[in-house]
Motif scaffolding. Structure first.
Motif, PDB file in Angstrom:
ATOM      1  N   VAL A   1       0.833  -1.210   0.000  1.00  0.00           N
ATOM      2  CA  VAL A   1       0.000   0.000   0.000  1.00  0.00           C
ATOM      3  C   VAL A   1       0.865   1.257   0.000  1.00  0.00           C
ATOM      4  N   GLY A   2       0.221   2.372  -0.286  1.00  0.00           N
ATOM      5  CA  GLY A   2       0.914   3.659  -0.277  1.00  0.00           C
ATOM      6  C   GLY A   2       0.960   4.277   1.105  1.00  0.00           C
ATOM      7  N   ARG A   3       1.590   5.427   1.195  1.00  0.00           N
ATOM      8  CA  ARG A   3       1.761   6.111   2.471  1.00  0.00           C
ATOM      9  C   ARG A   3       0.433   6.504   3.102  1.00  0.00           C
ATOM     10  N   ASP A   4      -0.509   6.993   2.292  1.00  0.00           N
ATOM     11  CA  ASP A   4      -1.798   7.432   2.840  1.00  0.00           C
ATOM     12  C   ASP A   4      -2.550   6.267   3.490  1.00  0.00           C
ATOM     13  N   THR A   5      -2.581   5.136   2.810  1.00  0.00           N
ATOM     14  CA  THR A   5      -3.269   3.964   3.366  1.00  0.00           C
ATOM     15  C   THR A   5      -2.590   3.517   4.653  1.00  0.00           C
ATOM     16  N   GLU A   6      -1.273   3.535   4.659  1.00  0.00           N
ATOM     17  CA  GLU A   6      -0.537   3.130   5.847  1.00  0.00           C
ATOM     18  C   GLU A   6      -0.855   4.039   7.028  1.00  0.00           C
ATOM     19  N   VAL A   7      -0.930   5.340   6.791  1.00  0.00           N
ATOM     20  CA  VAL A   7      -1.267   6.292   7.859  1.00  0.00           C
ATOM     21  C   VAL A   7      -2.679   6.018   8.375  1.00  0.00           C
ATOM     22  N   ILE A   8      -3.603   5.778   7.462  1.00  0.00           N
ATOM     23  CA  ILE A   8      -4.994   5.500   7.857  1.00  0.00           C
ATOM     24  C   ILE A   8      -5.057   4.253   8.726  1.00  0.00           C
ATOM     25  N   ILE A   9      -4.436   3.169   8.282  1.00  0.00           N
ATOM     26  CA  ILE A   9      -4.510   1.893   9.004  1.00  0.00           C
ATOM     27  C   ILE A   9      -3.828   1.995  10.364  1.00  0.00           C
ATOM     28  N   LYS A  10      -2.662   2.616  10.406  1.00  0.00           N
ATOM     29  CA  LYS A  10      -1.957   2.751  11.687  1.00  0.00           C
ATOM     30  C   LYS A  10      -2.761   3.584  12.678  1.00  0.00           C
ATOM     31  N   GLU A  11      -3.389   4.640  12.198  1.00  0.00           N
ATOM     32  CA  GLU A  11      -4.160   5.503  13.097  1.00  0.00           C
ATOM     33  C   GLU A  11      -5.448   4.820  13.561  1.00  0.00           C
ATOM     34  N   LEU A  12      -6.166   4.180  12.659  1.00  0.00           N
ATOM     35  CA  LEU A  12      -7.461   3.603  13.009  1.00  0.00           C
ATOM     36  C   LEU A  12      -7.358   2.292  13.775  1.00  0.00           C
ATOM     37  N   TYR A  13      -6.313   1.494  13.514  1.00  0.00           N
ATOM     38  CA  TYR A  13      -6.284   0.139  14.068  1.00  0.00           C
ATOM     39  C   TYR A  13      -5.078  -0.178  14.950  1.00  0.00           C
ATOM     40  N   PHE A  14      -3.918   0.393  14.678  1.00  0.00           N
ATOM     41  CA  PHE A  14      -2.719  -0.034  15.393  1.00  0.00           C
ATOM     42  C   PHE A  14      -2.440   0.756  16.663  1.00  0.00           C
ATOM     43  N   LYS A  15      -2.946   1.970  16.756  1.00  0.00           N
ATOM     44  CA  LYS A  15      -2.688   2.775  17.947  1.00  0.00           C
ATOM     45  C   LYS A  15      -3.570   2.310  19.099  1.00  0.00           C
ATOM     46  N   LYS A  16      -3.002   2.358  20.286  1.00  0.00           N
ATOM     47  CA  LYS A  16      -3.755   1.954  21.471  1.00  0.00           C
ATOM     48  C   LYS A  16      -4.906   2.923  21.720  1.00  0.00           C
ATOM     49  N   HIS A  17      -4.616   4.210  21.568  1.00  0.00           N
ATOM     50  CA  HIS A  17      -5.649   5.229  21.724  1.00  0.00           C
ATOM     51  C   HIS A  17      -5.694   6.044  20.439  1.00  0.00           C
ATOM     52  N   GLN A  18      -6.743   5.814  19.671  1.00  0.00           N
ATOM     53  CA  GLN A  18      -6.904   6.499  18.385  1.00  0.00           C
ATOM     54  C   GLN A  18      -7.050   7.997  18.618  1.00  0.00           C
ATOM     55  N   ARG A  19      -6.260   8.772  17.889  1.00  0.00           N
ATOM     56  CA  ARG A  19      -6.297  10.225  18.057  1.00  0.00           C
ATOM     57  C   ARG A  19      -7.190  10.883  17.017  1.00  0.00           C
ATOM     58  N   TYR A  20      -7.177  10.347  15.793  1.00  0.00           N
ATOM     59  CA  TYR A  20      -7.933  10.942  14.700  1.00  0.00           C
ATOM     60  C   TYR A  20      -8.880   9.928  14.067  1.00  0.00           C
ATOM     61  N   THR A  21      -9.942  10.463  13.474  1.00  0.00           N
ATOM     62  CA  THR A  21     -10.784   9.682  12.580  1.00  0.00           C
ATOM     63  C   THR A  21     -10.247   9.936  11.170  1.00  0.00           C
ATOM     64  N   ILE A  22     -10.865   9.337  10.195  1.00  0.00           N
ATOM     65  CA  ILE A  22     -10.445   9.601   8.814  1.00  0.00           C
ATOM     66  C   ILE A  22     -10.613  11.089   8.505  1.00  0.00           C
ATOM     67  N   ASP A  23     -11.717  11.670   8.941  1.00  0.00           N
ATOM     68  CA  ASP A  23     -11.924  13.107   8.711  1.00  0.00           C
ATOM     69  C   ASP A  23     -10.840  13.939   9.388  1.00  0.00           C
ATOM     70  N   GLY A  24     -10.422  13.545  10.586  1.00  0.00           N
ATOM     71  CA  GLY A  24      -9.364  14.264  11.286  1.00  0.00           C
ATOM     72  C   GLY A  24      -8.028  14.152  10.576  1.00  0.00           C
ATOM     73  N   LEU A  25      -7.754  13.004   9.988  1.00  0.00           N
ATOM     74  CA  LEU A  25      -6.511  12.826   9.235  1.00  0.00           C
ATOM     75  C   LEU A  25      -6.474  13.764   8.027  1.00  0.00           C
ATOM     76  N   ILE A  26      -7.639  13.917   7.378  1.00  0.00           N
ATOM     77  CA  ILE A  26      -7.722  14.790   6.204  1.00  0.00           C
ATOM     78  C   ILE A  26      -7.606  16.255   6.640  1.00  0.00           C
ATOM     79  N   THR A  27      -8.342  16.634   7.674  1.00  0.00           N
ATOM     80  CA  THR A  27      -8.345  18.018   8.155  1.00  0.00           C
ATOM     81  C   THR A  27      -6.957  18.469   8.592  1.00  0.00           C
ATOM     82  N   ASN A  28      -6.212  17.578   9.255  1.00  0.00           N
ATOM     83  CA  ASN A  28      -4.881  17.917   9.754  1.00  0.00           C
ATOM     84  C   ASN A  28      -3.784  17.633   8.724  1.00  0.00           C
ATOM     85  N   HIS A  29      -4.173  17.358   7.509  1.00  0.00           N
ATOM     86  CA  HIS A  29      -3.260  17.138   6.386  1.00  0.00           C
ATOM     87  C   HIS A  29      -2.242  16.029   6.645  1.00  0.00           C
TER      88      HIS A  29
END
Length: 143
Positions: free
Chosen positions: A84-112
């Motif tokens: 996968v590309g960098r964007d997909t990797e960031v999405i997956i790590k944020e949504l699934y791999f972090k113990k405490h999710q900081r962002y949603t998909i919308d938050g990832l987009i908003t914070n660039h």
């Protein structure tokens, strides 16, 4: 794909950071089995027997189903992440791999943190989950 299948894959993805710990714990269980305590106090004469765990249930680490399943899950997710590309990797790590999710998909987009549209971000996530489901043998088409 069925919603239950998606949830199953998402649960596996959330457990991914802990897979090595699970494998180590299972190996320790097999290396050092706990002997069951004899609750039969009193009674007649008993003959000495070896614990069942020693003779009857010898399981090697290589043959253990649970360890092999965990290793398979780790390999499938690693393979999917490699493709996968960098964007997909960031999405997956944020949504699934972090113990405490900081962002949603919308938050990832908003914070660039990712540079794709909202629709594309959800598509990237869904494509990744589908690829993992195929690799894990869970993929089925909902009718």
């Amino acid at each position: 794909m069925k919603r239950s299948t998606i949830r199953k894959v998402e649960d596996i993805l959330r457990d991914y950071p802990k897979i090595d710990k699970y494998i180590e714990e299972r190996e320790q269980e097999l290396r050092y089995p706990t002997a069951t305590r004899d609750e039969n106090v009193g009674g007649g004469r008993a003959q000495f027997k070896y614990p069942e765990t020693t003779l009857n249930t010898i399981i090697t680490i290589d043959d253990d189903r649970r360890i092999n399943a965990l290793k398979h899950q780790r390999e499938v997710i690693d393979d999917c992440l490699d493709g996968v590309g960098r964007d997909t990797e960031v999405i997956i790590k944020e949504l699934y791999f972090k113990k405490h999710q900081r962002y949603t998909i919308d938050g990832l987009i908003t914070n660039h943190l990712i540079n794709v549209s909202r629709t594309k971000a959800f598509q990237l996530r869904n494509d990744f989950v589908t690829e993992c489901a195929k690799g894990l043998g869970l993929y089925e088409i909902a009718y």
